[in-house]
Write an enzyme that holds these catalytic residues in place. Sequence first.
Site, PDB file in Angstrom:
ATOM      1  N   GLY A  41       7.215  17.938 -57.480  1.00 27.19           N
ATOM      2  CA  GLY A  41       5.761  17.843 -57.353  1.00 27.19           C
ATOM      3  C   GLY A  41       5.394  18.224 -55.927  1.00 27.19           C
ATOM      4  NE  ARG A 329      -9.884   6.812 -56.047  1.00 25.63           N
ATOM      5  CZ  ARG A 329      -8.974   7.761 -56.021  1.00 25.63           C
ATOM      6  NH1 ARG A 329      -7.701   7.444 -56.115  1.00 25.63           N
ATOM      7  NH2 ARG A 329      -9.327   8.999 -55.891  1.00 25.63           N
TER       8      ARG A 329
HETATM    9  C1  LIG Z   1      -5.537  12.881 -62.938  1.00 26.25           C
HETATM   10  C2  LIG Z   1      -5.182  12.659 -61.496  1.00 26.25           C
HETATM   11  C3  LIG Z   1      -5.995  13.153 -60.481  1.00 26.25           C
HETATM   12  C4  LIG Z   1      -5.655  12.978 -59.155  1.00 26.25           C
HETATM   13  N1  LIG Z   1      -6.489  13.470 -58.189  1.00 26.25           N
HETATM   14  C5  LIG Z   1      -6.143  13.328 -56.886  1.00 26.25           C
HETATM   15  C6  LIG Z   1      -6.968  13.884 -55.865  1.00 26.25           C
HETATM   16  O1  LIG Z   1      -8.006  14.488 -56.130  1.00 26.25           O
HETATM   17  N2  LIG Z   1      -6.571  13.742 -54.589  1.00 26.25           N
HETATM   18  C7  LIG Z   1      -5.428  13.085 -54.255  1.00 26.25           C
HETATM   19  O2  LIG Z   1      -5.118  13.021 -53.074  1.00 26.25           O
HETATM   20  N3  LIG Z   1      -4.632  12.560 -55.204  1.00 26.25           N
HETATM   21  C8  LIG Z   1      -4.960  12.663 -56.508  1.00 26.25           C
HETATM   22  N4  LIG Z   1      -4.150  12.109 -57.473  1.00 26.25           N
HETATM   23  C9  LIG Z   1      -2.874  11.503 -57.089  1.00 26.25           C
HETATM   24  C10 LIG Z   1      -1.838  12.577 -56.829  1.00 26.25           C
HETATM   25  O3  LIG Z   1      -2.014  13.652 -57.712  1.00 26.25           O
HETATM   26  C11 LIG Z   1      -0.410  12.086 -56.993  1.00 26.25           C
HETATM   27  O4  LIG Z   1      -0.248  10.882 -56.338  1.00 26.25           O
HETATM   28  C12 LIG Z   1       0.550  13.071 -56.381  1.00 26.25           C
HETATM   29  O5  LIG Z   1       0.325  14.358 -56.867  1.00 26.25           O
HETATM   30  C13 LIG Z   1       1.991  12.670 -56.632  1.00 26.25           C
HETATM   31  O6  LIG Z   1       2.832  13.703 -56.182  1.00 26.25           O
HETATM   32  P1  LIG Z   1       4.395  13.509 -56.123  1.00 26.25           P
HETATM   33  O7  LIG Z   1       4.942  14.766 -55.565  1.00 26.25           O
HETATM   34  O8  LIG Z   1       4.697  12.261 -55.420  1.00 26.25           O
HETATM   35  O9  LIG Z   1       4.850  13.300 -57.629  1.00 26.25           O
HETATM   36  P2  LIG Z   1       4.663  14.194 -58.983  1.00 26.25           P
HETATM   37  O10 LIG Z   1       3.704  15.303 -58.817  1.00 26.25           O
HETATM   38  O11 LIG Z   1       4.414  13.206 -60.068  1.00 26.25           O
HETATM   39  O12 LIG Z   1       6.053  14.849 -59.185  1.00 26.25           O
HETATM   40  C14 LIG Z   1       7.143  14.159 -59.664  1.00 26.25           C
HETATM   41  C15 LIG Z   1       8.273  15.139 -59.824  1.00 26.25           C
HETATM   42  O13 LIG Z   1       9.467  14.436 -60.008  1.00 26.25           O
HETATM   43  C16 LIG Z   1      10.169  14.915 -61.125  1.00 26.25           C
HETATM   44  N5  LIG Z   1      10.927  13.778 -61.623  1.00 26.25           N
HETATM   45  C17 LIG Z   1      10.514  12.502 -61.802  1.00 26.25           C
HETATM   46  N6  LIG Z   1      11.518  11.724 -62.217  1.00 26.25           N
HETATM   47  C18 LIG Z   1      12.593  12.514 -62.294  1.00 26.25           C
HETATM   48  C19 LIG Z   1      13.934  12.297 -62.658  1.00 26.25           C
HETATM   49  N7  LIG Z   1      14.384  11.095 -63.020  1.00 26.25           N
HETATM   50  N8  LIG Z   1      14.769  13.351 -62.644  1.00 26.25           N
HETATM   51  C20 LIG Z   1      14.340  14.594 -62.282  1.00 26.25           C
HETATM   52  N9  LIG Z   1      13.094  14.841 -61.917  1.00 26.25           N
HETATM   53  C21 LIG Z   1      12.226  13.812 -61.919  1.00 26.25           C
HETATM   54  C22 LIG Z   1       9.139  15.500 -62.029  1.00 26.25           C
HETATM   55  O14 LIG Z   1       9.707  16.488 -62.849  1.00 26.25           O
HETATM   56  C23 LIG Z   1       8.167  16.082 -61.004  1.00 26.25           C
HETATM   57  O15 LIG Z   1       8.628  17.345 -60.614  1.00 26.25           O
HETATM   58  C24 LIG Z   1      -4.485  12.278 -58.814  1.00 26.25           C
HETATM   59  C25 LIG Z   1      -3.683  11.773 -59.827  1.00 26.25           C
HETATM   60  C26 LIG Z   1      -4.049  11.918 -61.153  1.00 26.25           C
HETATM   61  C27 LIG Z   1      -3.234  11.262 -62.204  1.00 26.25           C
END
Ligand SMILES: Cc1cc2nc3c(=O)[nH]c(=O)nc-3n(C[C@H](O)[C@H](O)[C@H](O)COP(=O)(O)OP(=O)(O)OC[C@H]3O[C@@H](n4cnc5c(N)ncnc54)[C@H](O)[C@@H]3O)c2cc1C
Lengths: 636, 257
Positions: A41, A329
């Site tokens: 992500g 929120r």
């Molecule tokens: C609908 C929605 C709207 C949002 N809007 C906003 C916004 O406008 N502004 C803002 O700042 N934030 C927003 N957020 C929050 C934000 O999008 C997330 O907190 C953030 O994108 C998380 O990113 P990340 O890289 O931590 O995880 P993620 O994007 O969830 O990525 C997780 C990754 O880990 C991988 N993964 C997970 N577990 C495993 C495993 N066991 N083995 C292998 N791979 C695994 C998945 O395949 C994925 O690639 C929003 C969230 C939602 C739900």
Amino acid sequence: MLDARIPSGPLEQKWEKCRFEMQLVSPANRRKYTIIVVGAGLAGASAAATLGQQGYRVHCFSYHDTPRRAHSIAAQGGINAAKNYRNDGDSVYRLFYDTIKGGDFRSREANVYRLAELSLNIIDQCVAQGVPFAREYGGLLDTRSFGGVQVQRTFYARGQTGQQLLLGAYQALQEQIAAGTVTMHTRTEMLDLVLIGGRVRGIITRDLLTGAIDAHVADAVVLATGGYSNVFYLSTNAKASNCTAIWRAYRRGALFANPCFTQIHPTCIPQSSEHQSKLTLMSESLRNDGRVWVPKKKGDTRPPNDIPEDERDYFLERRYPRFGNLVPRDLASRAAKEVCDEGRGVGPQGRGVYLDFADAIKRMGVEEVREKYGNIFDMYEKITGEDAYKVPMRIYPAPHYTMGGLWVDYHLMSNLPGLFVAGEANFSDHGANRLGASALMQGLADGYFILPATIPNYLATNSLEPVSVSHPAFSQAKAEVAERLQKLLKIRGRRSPDSFHRELGKLMWDKCGMTRSAQSLREALARLPELRQEFWENLALVGTGEELNQSLEKANRVSDFLELAELMCIDALHREESCGCHFRIESQTPDEEAKRDDERFCYVAAWEWKGPDRAPELHKEPLTFEYVHLTQRSYK
Amino acid sequence: MKFTLRIWRQKSREAPGKFVTYQVDGITPDMSFLEMLDVLNEELLARGEDPVAFEHDCREGICGSCGFLINGLAHGGRRGTTVCQLSMRFFKDGETLTLEPWRARAFPVVRDLIVDRSAFDRIIQAGGFISAPVGSAPDANAILVPKDIADTAFEAAACIGCGACVAACPNASAMLFTAAKLVHLNVLPQGQPQRYQRTLNMVAAMEAEGFGSCTNHGECAAVCPKEIPLEFIGRMNRDLRRAIFRRRFERWRDATQ
Ligand SMILES: Cc1cc2nc3c(=O)[nH]c(=O)nc-3n(C[C@H](O)[C@H](O)[C@H](O)COP(=O)(O)OP(=O)(O)OC[C@H]3O[C@@H](n4cnc5c(N)ncnc54)[C@H](O)[C@@H]3O)c2cc1C
Ligand code: FES
């Protein structure tokens, strides 16, 4: 006691000082180090791409078919940065201050200040990559304001900011894959963490197509696996989002911090049917121009446009005159729940409030509203069949984000040496409540800037023995993973993984959701072990572990949610104060706002796993506030 | 509502596939298409049969995971809609619906309705990026981008990589996907230095993956859930001609120096 390794010195110089004091790895030596990044992500892709650019050998894992599907893609509203391009009084210090206050004083000053500083670089980086942010006619970047703040510091790409930022990171990652620095393992799920000699040295994965269980060795492991809102079953998260990676790490000794800090987002489309599989978020940016209201009368079933102005209760504007519809929120969500509990909710199930654009349309015209929110209005129409340009939207709060996560120090390293945690998966910077548009900022700060500085320091200051997958620790972990999967397959009971997940979700929403009490939490704690036991006795699965088996994947994830839920309740029960999103009925101010208890709870609660049938042990990291004075939060 | 579903079942890439017919009942108009499949899968699981494998994640039309043909139409054929956003109120009670995976040489079937779309990643690897290593970026407002250019870039960048364009094309061409990425990056000032090399490399990668060529049917744009305009293919072709011309010129120049 937990050492967060916060550098000494003035707040503004801590990160600079830390960077200077860190050891470097010379370019020629970087290729000799292998770094595993689990998750692609925003946090994972940015970390993997940047470490690849630096010359490390990176292996990146995702259960998706391509990194571009990660849940980050769904973020809508925007990303904060203290650029002050608007000259409206913004500054790094103000972003820092807003985040500490918004988090209700349950985050670390040093981390949050660094986040605010790095916000400036993130926007620069993303623009350089070609992220098509919204622009003004003069060609400059446009910004807007977002929940809980009074400055316009949110950069956005229509209602698809997460998509555009993720594609930027994804493209940088693909460039590194082509260059051979990063090896991408798609459709591969991490199921365990491997420690050797007290250090994290690798992971165990399952190939989702063939079911093969494999071991992977590394010098450092990053978990960037996202949040765990799906413990509530119905949430705004993508269907596959889960807690398995961080939960298995927890079971290997990583501390889990503030698990009960979960955010309920105020602006989602209300649930409409029993079969509903997820809840859809309407970007919070809508609250900039939409006005939230319910009828003053209970059980008023007139169509919204027939309800005259003086019979409407604009309850956010009434309760919080200074911030109005833009309060954080947690406040907006609870206020909506309260008016619905009073019987003034709208829509078929009575669990909804209006978000009305009539005034905005009068003020700016339909075209400008369409320009700003068009895709969100379209999405709303697709789901509800209603045209929000003509009738007010209906919204209701839904689980959305988890501030809790694995405990990390200032270097984003967990208590397990060699295990780093980034993005929503760590507990990091948002305290008890995250402000809008700051998760994207945090994920990218972690991935583009912090880990690429702190991981090299770890590698340079520790002498790591070479290990290989033939080490017994790997074969043992592999066997354990395989055994757990076999156990699931052998139950041959009658209830599907989804049916357990739904029941768990409802339980958590009712007992450990927007409001919590000692009683509701005790009830949940009594029910959870029963539910878990039923799961392990009555789960229905078909097929084998040696093929693509989506029900098996689901069941495996639900088995972890069932354990995590208990830790969330334990944490929520122990924290006998209200703070941010954690609202304990027993702890309210006279005007029914969250009442903190700084004497007793001004700390990070970090839990240690003690075995399947033993209570976890609490470790406390005290929080001290040198710059922002602890005050009762007020948005009145 | 009741439906008869004819669904393509195929255990693995090598295994032969066939249509199997199922009945679903008790579907309500506000359910989404995928929620209807959830209901079917719960029933199959209860009967001890293999659930239908289909890909999905966000269920709000942005991740690009979902996608299959419904009665021969990608994503069911509603304008600007992915199959996860398709609600059952768009279908007639009692209808028979035929569900099959994307059909394209470059997208081999993985199982049931799931195909392997990793060819798209490899097209991006060939040049779908702007090289901007972390640390090298100037201040964000140092690069001015006129609003209309930013808007075009955004419109192109809205592609979700679902593969519907390929599935709808009689030649299984990936022109719309490739054009969308090229237009996104090639119109921006930041994208200029790599513009022509990027175009050559991505088009070459697209051909190497076994996608067909474009014969202007326009089916791709008609089914695109993000409504990426067909006109972008024309823009890509213009850049491609310029790129080829420049390359010839450079070769001639080098040869004559
Ligand atoms: C609908 C929605 C709207 C949002 N809007 C906003 C916004 O406008 N502004 C803002 O700042 N934030 C927003 N957020 C929050 C934000 O999008 C997330 O907190 C953030 O994108 C998380 O990113 P990340 O890289 O931590 O995880 P993620 O994007 O969830 O990525 C997780 C990754 O880990 C991988 N993964 C997970 N577990 C495993 C495993 N066991 N083995 C292998 N791979 C695994 C998945 O395949 C994925 O690639 C929003 C969230 C939602 C739900
Ligand atoms: S499931 Fe994400 S686009 Fe359909």
